[in-house]
Design an enzyme around this catalytic site. Structure first.
Site, PDB file in Angstrom:
ATOM      1  N   CYS A   7      35.571  51.819  42.018  1.00  0.00           N
ATOM      2  CA  CYS A   7      34.596  52.854  41.640  1.00  0.00           C
ATOM      3  C   CYS A   7      34.613  53.050  40.120  1.00  0.00           C
ATOM      4  CB  CYS A   7      34.892  54.178  42.343  1.00  0.00           C
ATOM      5  SG  CYS A   7      34.380  54.226  44.072  1.00  0.00           S
ATOM      6  N   ASP A  30      37.394  38.127  38.695  1.00  0.00           N
ATOM      7  CA  ASP A  30      38.696  38.642  39.125  1.00  0.00           C
ATOM      8  C   ASP A  30      39.694  38.523  37.972  1.00  0.00           C
ATOM      9  OD1 ASP A  30      40.043  39.085  42.192  1.00  0.00           O
ATOM     10  OD2 ASP A  30      41.428  38.675  40.540  1.00  0.00           O
ATOM     11  N   ASN A  87      38.894  40.682  52.572  1.00  0.00           N
ATOM     12  CA  ASN A  87      40.144  41.078  53.209  1.00  0.00           C
ATOM     13  C   ASN A  87      39.993  42.505  53.712  1.00  0.00           C
ATOM     14  OD1 ASN A  87      41.485  38.643  52.534  1.00  0.00           O
ATOM     15  ND2 ASN A  87      41.850  39.398  50.459  1.00  0.00           N
ATOM     16  N   GLY A  93      45.938  41.185  53.358  1.00  0.00           N
ATOM     17  CA  GLY A  93      46.171  41.028  51.925  1.00  0.00           C
ATOM     18  C   GLY A  93      45.291  41.901  51.059  1.00  0.00           C
ATOM     19  N   THR A  95      44.285  44.703  48.722  1.00  0.00           N
ATOM     20  CA  THR A  95      45.034  45.559  47.793  1.00  0.00           C
ATOM     21  C   THR A  95      44.169  46.655  47.180  1.00  0.00           C
ATOM     22  OG1 THR A  95      44.610  44.003  45.988  1.00  0.00           O
ATOM     23  CG2 THR A  95      46.689  43.751  47.196  1.00  0.00           C
ATOM     24  N   HIS A 100      34.752  44.768  49.135  1.00  0.00           N
ATOM     25  CA  HIS A 100      34.411  43.743  48.148  1.00  0.00           C
ATOM     26  C   HIS A 100      34.474  42.357  48.778  1.00  0.00           C
ATOM     27  CE1 HIS A 100      38.812  44.390  47.865  1.00  0.00           C
ATOM     28  NE2 HIS A 100      38.891  43.089  47.605  1.00  0.00           N
TER      29      HIS A 100
HETATM   30  P1  5GP Z   1      41.966  42.243  47.664  1.00  0.00           P
HETATM   31  O1  5GP Z   1      43.388  41.753  47.603  1.00  0.00           O
HETATM   32  O2  5GP Z   1      41.902  43.748  47.826  1.00  0.00           O
HETATM   33  O3  5GP Z   1      41.101  41.504  48.634  1.00  0.00           O
HETATM   34  O4  5GP Z   1      41.336  41.882  46.260  1.00  0.00           O
HETATM   35  C1  5GP Z   1      41.476  42.678  45.128  1.00  0.00           C
HETATM   36  C2  5GP Z   1      41.248  41.787  43.944  1.00  0.00           C
HETATM   37  O5  5GP Z   1      41.027  42.611  42.817  1.00  0.00           O
HETATM   38  C3  5GP Z   1      42.446  40.891  43.587  1.00  0.00           C
HETATM   39  O6  5GP Z   1      42.031  39.525  43.648  1.00  0.00           O
HETATM   40  C4  5GP Z   1      42.843  41.324  42.183  1.00  0.00           C
HETATM   41  O7  5GP Z   1      43.223  40.248  41.360  1.00  0.00           O
HETATM   42  C5  5GP Z   1      41.584  42.006  41.683  1.00  0.00           C
HETATM   43  N1  5GP Z   1      41.811  43.058  40.706  1.00  0.00           N
HETATM   44  C6  5GP Z   1      42.743  44.050  40.787  1.00  0.00           C
HETATM   45  N2  5GP Z   1      42.633  44.875  39.723  1.00  0.00           N
HETATM   46  C7  5GP Z   1      41.609  44.389  38.970  1.00  0.00           C
HETATM   47  C8  5GP Z   1      41.021  44.817  37.740  1.00  0.00           C
HETATM   48  O8  5GP Z   1      41.396  45.815  37.114  1.00  0.00           O
HETATM   49  N3  5GP Z   1      39.985  44.066  37.256  1.00  0.00           N
HETATM   50  C9  5GP Z   1      39.532  42.949  37.911  1.00  0.00           C
HETATM   51  N4  5GP Z   1      38.524  42.292  37.343  1.00  0.00           N
HETATM   52  N5  5GP Z   1      40.059  42.532  39.073  1.00  0.00           N
HETATM   53  C10 5GP Z   1      41.079  43.233  39.588  1.00  0.00           C
HETATM   54 ZN    ZN Z   2      35.646  52.884  45.395  1.00  0.00          ZN
END
Ligand code: 5GP
Ligand code: ZN
Length: 114
Positions: A7, A30, A87, A93, A95, A100
């Site tokens: 957000c 990413d 995810n 996985g 995070t 997204h």
């Molecule tokens: P998830 O693990 O939730 O599917 O993916 C979250 C993704 O967000 C991860 O691939 C991580 O590298 C990315 N990510 C986390 N923090 C940031 C950030 O501050 N900026 C960007 N551009 N990506 C982020």
């Molecule tokens: Zn949000």
């Protein structure tokens, strides 16, 4: 959601390397890429923590995310192929609990998980 990382990125409070933006969807690179091309596509509005919360009432923007994914694939020249991953939940996985979609490309994934 005020304490949600994505957000804050959607609101421009945290900078991102933007690839595409319109009124309802943002795409950015990413921060920790898992492939030569690794782009995140998010609804700007926090409509769901994950794919587990997609409903008839909020799925229009999800469909739009996939229209945007096709545009980005063309824009980024991903004609060799790409993978879209979402995810849902810690065991998968996830995070960042803001719905997204990952676009991954630039490496052969034919022998991997899917
Ligand atoms: P998830 O693990 O939730 O599917 O993916 C979250 C993704 O967000 C991860 O691939 C991580 O590298 C990315 N990510 C986390 N923090 C940031 C950030 O501050 N900026 C960007 N551009 N990506 C982020
Ligand atoms: Zn949000």
């Amino acid at each position: 959601m005020s304490d949600c990382l994505f957000c804050k990125i959607a609101a421009g409070e945290i900078p991102s390397n933007k690839v595409y933006e319109d009124g309802s969807v943002l795409a950015f690179r990413d921060i920790n890429p898992q492939a030569p091309t690794h782009i995140l596509v998010i609804p700007k509005e926090h409509i769901a923590d994950s794919a587990a919360q997609i409903t008839e009432g909020n799925s229009a923007v999800v469909a739009h995310c996939f229209e945007v994914i096709a545009k980005i694939a063309a824009q980024e020249g991903l004609s060799d192929g790409f993978r879209v991953i979402t995810n849902a939940g810690a065991a998968a996985g996830q995070t960042v609990p803001h719905l997204h979609f990952h676009i991954l490309a630039g490496v052969s994934m034919a022998e991997k998980l899917l």
